[in-house]
Motif scaffolding. Sequence first.
Motif, PDB file in Angstrom:
ATOM      1  N   ALA A   1      29.268  21.675  96.639  1.00  0.00           N
ATOM      2  CA  ALA A   1      29.017  23.114  96.711  1.00  0.00           C
ATOM      3  C   ALA A   1      27.738  23.490  95.960  1.00  0.00           C
ATOM      4  O   ALA A   1      26.994  24.372  96.398  1.00  0.00           O
ATOM      5  CB  ALA A   1      30.208  23.884  96.142  1.00  0.00           C
TER       6      ALA A   1
ATOM      7  N   HIS B   1      34.624  28.579  94.849  1.00  0.00           N
ATOM      8  CA  HIS B   1      34.509  27.161  95.175  1.00  0.00           C
ATOM      9  C   HIS B   1      34.334  26.845  96.648  1.00  0.00           C
ATOM     10  O   HIS B   1      33.704  25.848  96.989  1.00  0.00           O
ATOM     11  CB  HIS B   1      35.702  26.400  94.606  1.00  0.00           C
ATOM     12  N   ASP B   2      34.861  27.640  97.569  1.00  0.00           N
ATOM     13  CA  ASP B   2      34.680  27.336  98.987  1.00  0.00           C
ATOM     14  C   ASP B   2      34.181  28.532  99.783  1.00  0.00           C
ATOM     15  O   ASP B   2      34.253  28.532 101.020  1.00  0.00           O
ATOM     16  CB  ASP B   2      35.988  26.820  99.607  1.00  0.00           C
TER      17      ASP B   2
ATOM     18  N   GLY C   1      25.230  23.499 104.487  1.00  0.00           N
ATOM     19  CA  GLY C   1      26.421  22.672 104.343  1.00  0.00           C
ATOM     20  C   GLY C   1      26.181  21.248 104.795  1.00  0.00           C
ATOM     21  O   GLY C   1      26.574  20.283 104.115  1.00  0.00           O
TER      22      GLY C   1
END
Length: 565
Positions: A488, A513-514, A536
């Motif tokens: 991340a 976190h996501d 990503g």
Amino acid sequence: MSERWALAPEPEGEGAVLAPLGPDGTPAAEPRREPDLAAAVRARPEVARWVWRSTAEVYPRLLAAGVRVERCYDIEDAEQLLLGHEGRLGEPRSAAAAWARLHNAPVPPDPPQRTAEPGSQDSLFEPRPVASVPFEGLLAVYAEQQRRHDRAEHPGRMRLLTAAESAGMLVAAEMHRSGLPWRADVHRELLHELLGERYAGGGEPRRLAELADEVSAAFGRRVRPDLPADVVKAFAQAGIRLRSTRRWELAEIDHPAVEPLIAYKKLYRIWTAHGWSWLADWVRDGRFRPEYLPGGTVSGRWTTNGGGALQIPKVIRRAVVADEGWRLVVADADQMEPRVLAAISRDPGLMEVAGHPDDLYTRLSDRAFSGDRDHAKIALLGAIYGQTSGDGLKNLAALRRRFPRAVAYVDEAAKAGEEGRLVRTWLGRTSPRAVGAGDDGEAGLPQEGPEQPVAEDGFTPGYASGNARARGRFTRNFVVQGSAADWALLMLAALRRSLSDAGMRAELVFFQHDEVIVHCPAEEAAAVTEAIRAAGDEAGRIAFGATPVRFPFTTATVERYADAK
């Protein structure tokens, strides 16, 4: 001219001391004093990597002067990572402490973490008292850190982790300055809708008072629903034994107090965590500006210093509204941790499953669970989180047959933890070392302390319980969740760079976190969406090398944060 520059702002005044650095981290020229910090940085190449004690000390001053830095190296953050890698997590990580260790001198303790003062967000980045270290000491610490990176288990990965976390520090400072768009008027309307009128004197608002009366009426006596002990006692007198007042446990009880009690707990949380006082303290000029703490937990997940930014209830997200003509691009990484497990375990079968952007659990169920998606999900998450009993054990056996390297990877991490050994993420972030002995005589674990706060996002590592089994569960998850946190950071760095390189007005305004949120003009939304997708994939390549694993996002372009879910 060197592309690396050491910089130390003057304790008082607007100047700074600078020196170019050679490849080994030592000065390539005599340090020089510049009277204006911002002007000194502007005068150097845009691609320079700035080496400084702490990003929180320097970068907010530069941002306030309109100066953006492309790259930096945060010495104190690097010290924290290196200490962890060496099995010394918890030792003082300040530059002064590192300088003292180099000279076998008494090591000063780290200053306590500053608490964000309600109602005064401008004070978040004010200088705090720290043990002084001379500029030559800062240079010596940096040079020694370069040598310590060379001695790491995987030097290249460790350097990448340090660079990624330093980039995260830049993102955190920029997000604090940009702020999350927040409509105070909408927030007040929500509070009135949910909680009713406020009474004079600061007591509970009307709706909470009404629910408290309903709870008391159900028990036939006065009960304080905000006091768990009072609630447990009331149920005991009614012949019902409770271990806690958690919502899931209450929901299993047949009693007239349950429904108003659950409603009370939900609204009470909103009132205390995001009520009128929170709004007055934290929202200024249409922005919520928390202080993000990259690497705030041992797993690398971020925390915040006050404000509860990582725990915004969905209903309150209705107050997060883009500026007129702008949009919020909200992106969630899809099944991030299972995809990370595929990449770090190098399991051919799981990498093939994770090599597609569509639903991972559906593909997994088609491969190993006769199309039963729920069983596939339970099995894979059970392997990561250590749910290896009952049905979880049967599902894990099926997973092990089809994806042996993936299961073996987390099994080995759990075994290492149980034996008190260190485990590392793919890039080198390291779990705490077992110390002492627990109640059962097995390896104990360091307690939560200033260097390892519990994350606001609800991740509770469980490494302070003092037994080998608990440590094994923690290290099993640590290698995956920590590697996901490393990915991340690289994703954020790639996204930050691409938005800047494209000359967009878009701003990163939120991260957990996501999930990431970018605030941008409406006409930039499509380009931002593509930039997130590309970031990503780039982070996956940089972090884990050439694998077929994909890291897709579910992305929504909305005017209100709540509409993205």
